[in-house]
Design a protein around this motif. Structure first.
Motif, PDB file in Angstrom:
ATOM      1  N   GLU A  96     -17.946 -47.854 -41.432  1.00 29.37           N
ATOM      2  CA  GLU A  96     -18.125 -48.217 -42.830  1.00 29.37           C
ATOM      3  C   GLU A  96     -19.587 -48.303 -43.254  1.00 29.37           C
ATOM      4  O   GLU A  96     -19.882 -48.815 -44.336  1.00 29.37           O
ATOM      5  CB  GLU A  96     -17.436 -49.568 -43.108  1.00 29.37           C
ATOM      6  CG  GLU A  96     -15.962 -49.619 -42.724  1.00 29.37           C
ATOM      7  CD  GLU A  96     -15.133 -48.589 -43.476  1.00 29.37           C
ATOM      8  OE1 GLU A  96     -15.456 -48.312 -44.648  1.00 29.37           O
ATOM      9  OE2 GLU A  96     -14.161 -48.061 -42.884  1.00 29.37           O
ATOM     10  N   ALA A  97     -20.509 -47.832 -42.426  1.00 23.33           N
ATOM     11  CA  ALA A  97     -21.920 -47.941 -42.766  1.00 23.33           C
ATOM     12  C   ALA A  97     -22.694 -46.743 -42.235  1.00 23.33           C
ATOM     13  O   ALA A  97     -22.293 -46.109 -41.255  1.00 23.33           O
ATOM     14  CB  ALA A  97     -22.509 -49.230 -42.189  1.00 23.33           C
ATOM     15  N   ARG A 102     -27.990 -48.928 -40.922  1.00 21.76           N
ATOM     16  CA  ARG A 102     -27.514 -50.185 -40.338  1.00 21.76           C
ATOM     17  C   ARG A 102     -27.647 -50.143 -38.819  1.00 21.76           C
ATOM     18  O   ARG A 102     -26.736 -50.549 -38.100  1.00 21.76           O
ATOM     19  CB  ARG A 102     -26.052 -50.416 -40.743  1.00 21.76           C
ATOM     20  CG  ARG A 102     -25.840 -50.701 -42.215  1.00 21.76           C
ATOM     21  CD  ARG A 102     -26.290 -52.102 -42.599  1.00 21.76           C
ATOM     22  NE  ARG A 102     -25.512 -53.104 -41.886  1.00 21.76           N
ATOM     23  CZ  ARG A 102     -24.326 -53.556 -42.288  1.00 21.76           C
ATOM     24  NH1 ARG A 102     -23.764 -53.073 -43.379  1.00 21.76           N
ATOM     25  NH2 ARG A 102     -23.703 -54.477 -41.592  1.00 21.76           N
ATOM     26  N   GLY A 103     -28.754 -49.614 -38.354  1.00 17.23           N
ATOM     27  CA  GLY A 103     -29.005 -49.551 -36.926  1.00 17.23           C
ATOM     28  C   GLY A 103     -28.640 -48.205 -36.330  1.00 17.23           C
ATOM     29  O   GLY A 103     -28.299 -47.249 -37.029  1.00 17.23           O
ATOM     30  N   GLY A 161     -24.418 -42.081 -36.416  1.00 12.77           N
ATOM     31  CA  GLY A 161     -23.433 -41.451 -37.287  1.00 12.77           C
ATOM     32  C   GLY A 161     -23.957 -40.176 -37.919  1.00 12.77           C
ATOM     33  O   GLY A 161     -23.240 -39.161 -38.006  1.00 12.77           O
ATOM     34  N   LYS A 162     -25.209 -40.198 -38.354  1.00 17.25           N
ATOM     35  CA  LYS A 162     -25.811 -38.997 -38.940  1.00 17.25           C
ATOM     36  C   LYS A 162     -25.978 -37.889 -37.897  1.00 17.25           C
ATOM     37  O   LYS A 162     -25.789 -36.702 -38.194  1.00 17.25           O
ATOM     38  CB  LYS A 162     -27.161 -39.336 -39.563  1.00 17.25           C
ATOM     39  CG  LYS A 162     -27.071 -40.263 -40.768  1.00 17.25           C
ATOM     40  CD  LYS A 162     -26.295 -39.634 -41.908  1.00 17.25           C
ATOM     41  CE  LYS A 162     -26.252 -40.538 -43.126  1.00 17.25           C
ATOM     42  NZ  LYS A 162     -25.438 -39.960 -44.243  1.00 17.25           N
ATOM     43  N   LEU A 163     -26.340 -38.274 -36.668  1.00 16.94           N
ATOM     44  CA  LEU A 163     -26.443 -37.288 -35.603  1.00 16.94           C
ATOM     45  C   LEU A 163     -25.082 -36.670 -35.288  1.00 16.94           C
ATOM     46  O   LEU A 163     -24.970 -35.456 -35.063  1.00 16.94           O
ATOM     47  CB  LEU A 163     -27.019 -37.937 -34.342  1.00 16.94           C
ATOM     48  CG  LEU A 163     -28.527 -38.162 -34.339  1.00 16.94           C
ATOM     49  CD1 LEU A 163     -28.908 -39.093 -33.187  1.00 16.94           C
ATOM     50  CD2 LEU A 163     -29.286 -36.837 -34.217  1.00 16.94           C
TER      51      LEU A 163
END
Length: 261
Positions: free
Chosen positions: A23-24, A16-17, A29-31
């Motif tokens: 919440e996405a 989601r960008g 976020g993965k980093l």
């Protein structure tokens, strides 16, 4: 606290960008998950050079990481790449001055938009298949209307209300490679959805549905039409973030590195 510059490539079709969302699934976020796993700390700061929307890809996103660790950056990069999903890859990591800022020190940003003339197995996530014939010469003939310092209020919105919609476009060129059309755009910065609306507008010119006069009108007065022409995110790639001392590439990375795409 030590600061590190990260250069990152990613397939944005699953996210989601860039920007973290609770919440996405996002690239940032993965980093952040990888940083916590590798460094075993919860105290750090991560800033990106700019946001990319859901479905948009990057060949050279830049971020800076503030973290109190003596781990050599090449070791940290290797370990983070081991735990990151295959769709995200850190290309380079280096220690930089604490005064370096990934976003505020950026001088230019370049994007490439990939249009396919034919149906392709990669069309849904990685390019925009335009089924109708496009007059690329007509598209190229209007590119000069977009360059220079212009008010792009018809093409996008600033991140914060009240911010300027003036954007300087330094370079806009269209390349044809086999069944692909690559639109290469370099600017000081970009408004939300600006590049995709520029591309969509150029496609309308290529379809014979817009004229040069229409393009001029979009800059002379506010229009909602470019929003209706917004190109899908699948074909958009953040190519490079430029900092002081770097020369702007006049051709897309794909052409420079491999001759064709």
């Amino acid at each position: 606290m030590p600061r590190f510059k990260l250069t990152i490539e990613y397939d944005g079709s699953r996210y989601r960008g860039w920007q973290f969302q609770r919440e996405a699934a996002t690239v940032m976020g993965k980093l952040m998950d990888a940083i916590k796993e590798v460094y075993k700390v919860s105290s750090y700061e991560l800033y990106g050079a700019g946001r990319t929307d859901a479905g948009v890809h990057a060949l050279g996103q830049v971020a800076h990481l503030d973290i109190d660790s003596a781990m050599p950056p090449y070791v940290a990069m290797e370990r983070m790449n081991e735990v990151l999903p295959a769709s995200i890859n850190i290309l380079d990591m280096a220690k930089v001055s604490p005064r370096f800022h990934a976003r505020y020190d950026a001088k230019h940003r370049s994007y490439v938009y990939h249009i396919s003339r034919r149906r392709t197995a990669f069309g849904k996530d990685y390019c925009w298949w335009v089924k109708e014939p496009l007059n690329v010469e007509a598209m190229a003939a209007v590119t000069h209307h977009f360059t220079g310092m212009k008010d792009y209020k018809s093409f996008g919105a600033p991140e914060k209300e009240g911010e300027s919609t003036l954007v300087k476009i330094d370079h806009l060129k269209i390349f044809e490679v086999d069944d692909s059309i690559l639109i290469h755009i370099v600017g000081s910065h970009f408004l939300w959805k600006q590049v995709r609306r520029m591309v969509g507008t150029l496609v309308q010119v290529g379809l014979g549905k817009l004229s040069e006069a229409d393009i001029d009108l979009f800059f002379s007065e506010y229009s909602t039409l470019p929003a209706k022409f917004t190109a899908p995110p699948s074909g958009l790639y953040l190519e490079h973030v430029y900092y002081a001392g770097e020369s702007i590439n006049q051709e897309p990375t794909w052409l420079i590195n491999i001759g064709k795409y």
